[in-house]
Every structure is written in C-alpha cells, then in structure tokens.
Write a protein that holds these residues in place. Structure first.
Motif, mmCIF file in Angstrom:
data_model
loop_
_atom_site.group_PDB
_atom_site.id
_atom_site.type_symbol
_atom_site.label_atom_id
_atom_site.label_comp_id
_atom_site.label_asym_id
_atom_site.label_seq_id
_atom_site.Cartn_x
_atom_site.Cartn_y
_atom_site.Cartn_z
ATOM 1 N N GLY A 109 0.829 -1.195 0.000
ATOM 2 C CA GLY A 109 0.000 0.000 0.000
ATOM 3 C C GLY A 109 0.866 1.249 0.000
ATOM 4 O O GLY A 109 2.085 1.196 -0.234
ATOM 5 N N LYS A 110 0.224 2.375 0.253
ATOM 6 C CA LYS A 110 0.966 3.644 0.290
ATOM 7 C C LYS A 110 0.165 4.589 1.174
ATOM 8 O O LYS A 110 -1.036 4.818 0.914
ATOM 9 N N SER A 111 0.790 5.104 2.203
ATOM 10 C CA SER A 111 0.034 5.924 3.163
ATOM 11 C C SER A 111 -0.297 7.297 2.577
ATOM 12 O O SER A 111 0.369 7.775 1.651
ATOM 13 N N ALA A 112 -1.314 7.934 3.162
ATOM 14 C CA ALA A 112 -1.693 9.281 2.724
ATOM 15 C C ALA A 112 -0.519 10.242 2.918
ATOM 16 O O ALA A 112 -0.290 11.140 2.100
ATOM 17 N N ASP A 113 0.269 10.040 3.996
ATOM 18 C CA ASP A 113 1.429 10.914 4.241
ATOM 19 C C ASP A 113 2.454 10.774 3.117
ATOM 20 O O ASP A 113 3.003 11.763 2.624
ATOM 21 N N ALA A 114 2.710 9.527 2.734
ATOM 22 C CA ALA A 114 3.706 9.304 1.672
ATOM 23 C C ALA A 114 3.228 9.916 0.361
ATOM 24 O O ALA A 114 4.001 10.539 -0.377
ATOM 25 N N VAL A 115 1.930 9.754 0.107
ATOM 26 C CA VAL A 115 1.354 10.304 -1.120
ATOM 27 C C VAL A 115 1.453 11.835 -1.096
ATOM 28 O O VAL A 115 1.855 12.474 -2.081
ATOM 29 N N ALA A 116 1.136 12.417 0.065
ATOM 30 C CA ALA A 116 1.174 13.879 0.196
ATOM 31 C C ALA A 116 2.602 14.382 -0.006
ATOM 32 O O ALA A 116 2.829 15.382 -0.708
ATOM 33 N N ALA A 117 3.573 13.683 0.589
ATOM 34 C CA ALA A 117 4.972 14.114 0.458
ATOM 35 C C ALA A 117 5.387 14.116 -1.009
ATOM 36 O O ALA A 117 6.046 15.049 -1.487
ATOM 37 N N GLU A 118 4.969 13.098 -1.742
ATOM 38 C CA GLU A 118 5.308 13.015 -3.168
ATOM 39 C C GLU A 118 4.712 14.191 -3.939
ATOM 40 O O GLU A 118 5.354 14.793 -4.786
ATOM 41 N N MET A 119 3.461 14.512 -3.591
ATOM 42 C CA MET A 119 2.801 15.597 -4.326
ATOM 43 C C MET A 119 3.457 16.945 -4.001
ATOM 44 O O MET A 119 3.636 17.782 -4.878
ATOM 45 N N ARG A 120 3.814 17.094 -2.713
ATOM 46 C CA ARG A 120 4.502 18.358 -2.338
ATOM 47 C C ARG A 120 5.817 18.479 -3.103
ATOM 48 O O ARG A 120 6.148 19.523 -3.654
ATOM 49 N N ALA A 121 6.549 17.367 -3.132
ATOM 50 C CA ALA A 121 7.851 17.391 -3.829
ATOM 51 C C ALA A 121 7.664 17.720 -5.303
ATOM 52 O O ALA A 121 8.527 18.324 -5.936
ATOM 53 N N ALA A 122 6.511 17.342 -5.846
ATOM 54 C CA ALA A 122 6.254 17.638 -7.268
ATOM 55 C C ALA A 122 5.712 19.052 -7.459
ATOM 56 O O ALA A 122 5.350 19.451 -8.566
ATOM 57 N N GLY A 123 5.579 19.803 -6.328
ATOM 58 C CA GLY A 123 5.197 21.212 -6.411
ATOM 59 C C GLY A 123 3.705 21.479 -6.387
ATOM 60 O O GLY A 123 3.260 22.582 -6.739
ATOM 61 N N LEU A 124 2.898 20.529 -5.970
ATOM 62 C CA LEU A 124 1.455 20.778 -5.918
ATOM 63 C C LEU A 124 1.106 21.708 -4.760
ATOM 64 O O LEU A 124 1.725 21.644 -3.687
ATOM 65 N N ALA A 125 0.089 22.531 -4.966
ATOM 66 C CA ALA A 125 -0.334 23.455 -3.904
ATOM 67 C C ALA A 125 -0.883 22.648 -2.726
ATOM 68 O O ALA A 125 -1.492 21.594 -2.920
ATOM 69 N N GLU A 126 -0.701 23.193 -1.514
ATOM 70 C CA GLU A 126 -1.081 22.469 -0.300
ATOM 71 C C GLU A 126 -2.562 22.074 -0.301
ATOM 72 O O GLU A 126 -2.938 20.969 0.099
ATOM 73 N N GLU A 127 -3.384 22.969 -0.791
ATOM 74 C CA GLU A 127 -4.830 22.695 -0.827
ATOM 75 C C GLU A 127 -5.134 21.463 -1.694
ATOM 76 O O GLU A 127 -5.896 20.589 -1.338
ATOM 77 N N ARG A 128 -4.463 21.403 -2.821
ATOM 78 C CA ARG A 128 -4.618 20.280 -3.762
ATOM 79 C C ARG A 128 -4.082 18.981 -3.137
ATOM 80 O O ARG A 128 -4.684 17.918 -3.266
ATOM 81 N N VAL A 129 -2.958 19.112 -2.454
ATOM 82 C CA VAL A 129 -2.351 17.943 -1.792
ATOM 83 C C VAL A 129 -3.354 17.349 -0.803
ATOM 84 O O VAL A 129 -3.596 16.140 -0.778
ATOM 85 N N ARG A 130 -3.966 18.218 0.009
ATOM 86 C CA ARG A 130 -4.908 17.736 1.039
ATOM 87 C C ARG A 130 -6.152 17.108 0.394
ATOM 88 O O ARG A 130 -6.676 16.115 0.855
ATOM 89 N N ALA A 131 -6.589 17.720 -0.705
ATOM 90 C CA ALA A 131 -7.797 17.201 -1.372
ATOM 91 C C ALA A 131 -7.526 15.838 -2.015
ATOM 92 O O ALA A 131 -8.379 14.959 -2.004
ATOM 93 N N LEU A 132 -6.340 15.689 -2.568
ATOM 94 C CA LEU A 132 -6.072 14.454 -3.336
ATOM 95 C C LEU A 132 -5.556 13.288 -2.509
ATOM 96 O O LEU A 132 -5.751 12.129 -2.876
ATOM 97 N N ALA A 133 -4.895 13.584 -1.396
ATOM 98 C CA ALA A 133 -4.203 12.516 -0.648
ATOM 99 C C ALA A 133 -5.110 11.325 -0.330
ATOM 100 O O ALA A 133 -4.717 10.169 -0.567
#
Ligand code: F6P
Length: 547
Positions: A432-456
């Motif tokens: 699997g893959k935790s929401a935290d790991a997914v969020a970290a990946e999205m942040r590293a890819a430059g996604l806005a925080e709001e988008r990160v929280r919505a998508l995680a």
C-alpha cells in the motif's frame, strides 16, 4: 486426555484472529527477515510464495491443527483408496486413478480399476493417432482438419482450458473448436466455416442427457447428413465420450466409436480420462501422458509431503483463513500468461460446483462460510479493469498470481514486462501507500497544499491485501498437469475442513427441472404449468418477441 476437536481449533483461530487485529503485512515483514524465505514451497515444477498472506507462524500452526483434527489424512486416504466418499451419490471419487501409472493397483470393491483405465487410455491414444497421422478420413476420403468438441461444464471447460494452454504443442493440421452454449450462435459460427468432409465431432457428455449438448449434437448431425447426403457419414464424423452407452447408440453413434469412463469420475474432474480426447488429438499421446504424469506427481506430493510443506494443504488452509476469519467473499485467479486465460473459468466450476454447499455430509448446516466466489481474468487485463477495486475497494479479495518463469520463444521483453507487472501488483497490494507518503510526493512535485490535502485520500492505498504467487517453471503439459491437480486437491482439502461433500452437485437440478416446464410454456399459447407472476410475465413477453 487431550480434547482437541475441530470446533475447539476453530475457536482458537477466532481468538487468534481477534488478537491479530489489523496487523499490517509490512509490520510482519519488518519484524522477521526470514519470513519470505520460510513461507515458500517448491514441488512438481511449481513454486509458491505465500508470505504475502496475513498470517503468522501461530496462524499456520493453528490452521495445520485444523486440518489434522478435521481428519484430513484419513479422508485423503479414503479418496485415493476408492471409498465411496461421495455419499449422496454413493460413489467413489477416483479421478486420481486416471493418472496412476499402469503398474499400480487401485481397488474399488475389491477390483483393480487401473486395467480398465489403461484400456480406455490406449483406445483413445490409438484413435487420436489415426486422426493425427491422417489415416482417419471423412466420408469423401480426405483427412480430418477440424475437431469440434460438443459438451458443457466438465465436458468442455477442462479440455478447452488445456488446449488453449498448450497451443504451442498443437498438431499443425488440426484445429480445435469447442461448442458449449445452446443459444445456437456458437454451433452456427463453427458450422458456417466448417468443411463437412474434414470435420470430426466429439459429443462429450458423462450422462449423455444434458440438453444443451444433445441439442447442439443433433444440429451438427443434421448439418452433416444434409451435406453428406447419407446417414452412413456419421460413423466417420461422430465419436462420443460418455458413461452412457445406451444413449450414445440411441443418438446414432456406434459404440465402437465411443470412449467410456465411470461414475467414479466427476464431470469437473474428468479431463484426465476420455474427456481429454481433444487434448490427445491436439498434443498427442506423449504430451497427454506428460500431463497425466505431472498430475500424478502432484498426487504423490499431496499424499506424502508433510502438511506444512504440502502445496494443496497450505493453499487450502490459507483460503479458509481468508474466507472464514478475514471475511473474504471471493478469490481472484490472475494468470499472467495469455495461454492460461481459461483457467479462471475452469477453476470456477472446479471449486464452486464442488464446495458451493451449505450442508455438511450429515445434512446439518455448515458452521462456517464455504466456497468463495472464484473469478478472474488474465492479470494484465485485470489491471486495467478490476484491480482498482482490489487496491482501493471496501472489501478485499485475495489473489492467486500465477506466472510462468520460462519465456515463450523470442519475446524476452514482453515476458519480462508481464512478469514485472505481476510481481509489482502483489507488492502494491501488500505494501500500500500511506496518505502521508502520497502527500509528500505531491509536495515534492510542487502541488499546492490545498490540492495535496484534497487528493491525498484518493491517492492513498491501504495495502495489507493478501496474495499467493505461484510460479510455473514452464508452461508445458507436465507442469500444467501438476498445477491443475494442485487446485483439485486444494478444493478437496477445503471440502474436508468445511465438512461438505465436494463431489455432488444437486444445486444444478432445480433450474434444469424448471427449464423443462418453461420450455414447454414458451412453445404454447398459454401457460400449462404454474409460475410466479414475474416468471409468467417473462414467458408472456417472450411470446410477443420480435420475429
Ligand atoms: O452443471 C452440471 C453438470 O452436471 C456438471 O457437473 C457437468 O460437468 C455438466 O453438467 C455436464 O454434464 P454431462 O457431461 O453429463 O453432459
């Protein structure tokens, strides 16, 4: 004195399951670096990795206790030695005798059945070799080019699945066709392009009373006589595989062209005998013997290997753990080899017709859920269809990933890609893959925080979803034989632990009875038989159908 009973082991397993809770497979692997190495077994050209199941050593110990206290060893002996373990039909269950070497003895009521088995095997072989070498000719003197197997259920699925799997071993002149559906479309498709002078029909039916098969067989018979202009053509173009000689000859097939089997071979277990005729025609006697030898090797493994190293026993017990303690309601079969594409359908009948029961041998209700839904499709196609649910759906379905190590000729990069996908899917389901790991990946890819929280939450994977990985050294007759016998015995072991009769199928009877009445009413202007309102309305709607 010890009072261990199956019930007490079920209770201990239930308590153990509660203790285990949602303990994640990742944690089990982290806690034990030897886990993968220990939870694997290899036998008969098959390698099983079962470490990705949600079990600990204690789980396995308890499951093995369950098998022992359920009398598995005794039931296994009873099956192999010809006791009438199919009690509702008072029949022995001896499909394993079909693959015993000729030198062995299997007594049924004091009589050795092996000579009869060998005699049929030799007749099948002789006939198949005459067709294969071109000596068996049609009514106008040309050799057979097309073989049409008309049968359904066990008289279709086994030979069809094996013929698909072993296509690379096929005779270059012979094309195999399988007709099971009674809707008229399948037989029509085959007959439309068939050459009557070079087509051989095998009417395969254990009982020779199955309406679908007989209807298709009569259509084929009329087609042939219409084209040949002479009933005598039947002798060159129709053979039968059945236990019912009388019905075969009533149909018009000379019993000299009939290959028999016995009531102690269940339909879904019958591909090893005369029902395997299409296989012998396709891959020849040597190939068929290798299929039997592979299955026999698995029989020996099943009889002799200790339960903790026994492939069918382990797979059966892990299945029971998933169904009865983790609440899995289905089991996915995902072969990563195109030639195994009919394996899920074959296993569906094998397992669900065998163990889809809710009363025990003594007629009392079962104490635990039985028979998960068996389903699946080639894994790589499944990845683009149902795997979404496997990864993120609310329930879970354990998966049997089935791969082949030896690659088909000349396709290294294709083979590697398929294999990589299979291994990766098992890994993804487990880790699997935790929401935290997914969020970290999205942040590293430059996604806005709001988008990160919505998508995680959408992009996270719970993992902890169990699977077996079963690897065939190669897809050849011998290894395929071992694989199929493995699943047969897996089904048997589960039936023993659940206490059901895995060898009858009364559940298919009611529908057959009612179909006869509905058929009668469809042809009439009004109903002659009582029906419920919904059924009556459907029959009435049929009468108003477009023509
Ligand atoms: O589906 C019921 C069933 O009796 C199966 O068990 C069997 O394989 C199939 O029908 C076909 O039966 P037969 O070989 O007698 O035509």
């Amino acid at each position: 004195m010890s009072t261990t009973t199956p019930e007490s082991v079920w209770q201990r397993l239930a308590a153990h399951r509660a203790e285990l809770g949602e303990r994640h497979l990742n944690e089990l692997f982290e806690a034990d670096s030897t886990r993968a190495g220990r939870m694997q077994v290899e036998a008969c050209g098959l390698f099983l990795d079962y470490s990705k199941n949600r079990v600990t050593d204690e789980t396995l110990r308890l499951l093995l206790d369950l098998a022992k206290t359920s009398g598995l060893a005794q039931r296994r002996t009873a099956m192999f030695e010809g006791e009438r373990i199919n009690t509702t039909e008072q029949r022995a269950v001896l499909h394993t005798a079909l693959r015993r070497p000729a030198s062995e003895v299997v007594l049924l009521d004091g009589r050795d059945v092996v000579p009869d088995v060998v005699a049929v095997r030799e007749r099948v072989a002789r006939f198949a070799e005459t067709v294969r070498c071109g000596d068996w000719c049609g009514y106008d003197g040309r050799p057979i080019t097309d073989i049409v197997n008309i049968g359904i259920g066990g008289s279709d699925l086994g030979p069809l699945m094996v013929c698909e799997a072993l296509k690379p071993f096929a005779h270059p002149r012979l094309r195999l066709h399988f007709v099971s559906n009674v809707d008229g479309v399948q037989i029509d498709d085959v007959l439309r392009s068939a050459d009557p002078g070079t087509t051989l029909f095998i009417v395969a039916s254990k009982t020779f009373t199955t309406q679908e098969t007989l209807t298709n067989a009569h259509t084929a018979r009329a087609w042939l006589i219409g084209r040949a202009g002479d009933e005598a053509a039947i002798a060159r173009h129709f053979v039968a595989v059945s236990t019912n000689a009388e019905a075969v000859s009533r149909f018009g097939i000379d019993t000299a062209n009939m290959f028999g089997f016995w009531d102690w071979v269940g339909g879904r277990y019958s591909l090893w005998g005369a029902i395997g005729l299409p296989i012998v025609l396709q891959i020849g006697t040597q190939g068929f013997d290798a299929l039997l030898a592979g299955a026999h090797a698995m029989d020996v493994h099943f009889r002799e290997a200790p339960f903790e190293r026994n492939l069918p026993v382990l797979m059966a017990l892990l299945g029971i753990w998933n169904v009865d303690f983790l609440d899995a309601r289905s089991q996915v079969i995902a072969p990563y080899h195109q030639r195994l594409h009919r394996l899920p359908a074959f296993l569906q009948q094998l397992d669900m017709e065998s163990n889809g029961k809710s009363v025990r041998l003594d007629g009392t209700p079962v104490a635990h859920p039985t028979s998960p839904v068996i389903w699946g499709e080639t894994g790589i196609n499944g990845q683009h269809a149902y795997f979404q649910m496997l990864h993120q759906g609310t329930g879970f379905a354990p998966v049997d990933f089935i791969g082949v190590l030896a690659r088909p000729d000349g396709a290294e990069h294709h083979h590697r890609l398929a294999f990589a996908n299979m291994v990766a899917q098992a890994e993804a389901l487990m880790r699997g893959k935790s929401a935290d790991a997914v969020a970290a990946e999205m942040r590293a890819a430059g996604l806005a925080e709001e988008r990160v929280r919505a998508l995680a939450p959408h992009r996270a994977f719970p993992g902890n979803r169990p699977s077996n990985t079963l690897l065939l050294e190669r897809l050849d007759p011998r290894t395929l034989g071992a694989l199929l016998a493995l699943y047969e015995h897996r089904t048997f072991v589960q039936g023993v632990v659940w206490g059901v009769n895995s060898f009858d199928q009364w559940g298919v009877e009611l529908g057959k009875q009612l179909a006869a009445r509905v058929l009668d009413d469809l042809a009439a202007d009004q109903d002659r038989h009582p029906h419920d309102a919904s059924t009556a309305a459907l029959i009435a709607r049929y009468r108003r159908r477009p023509v």
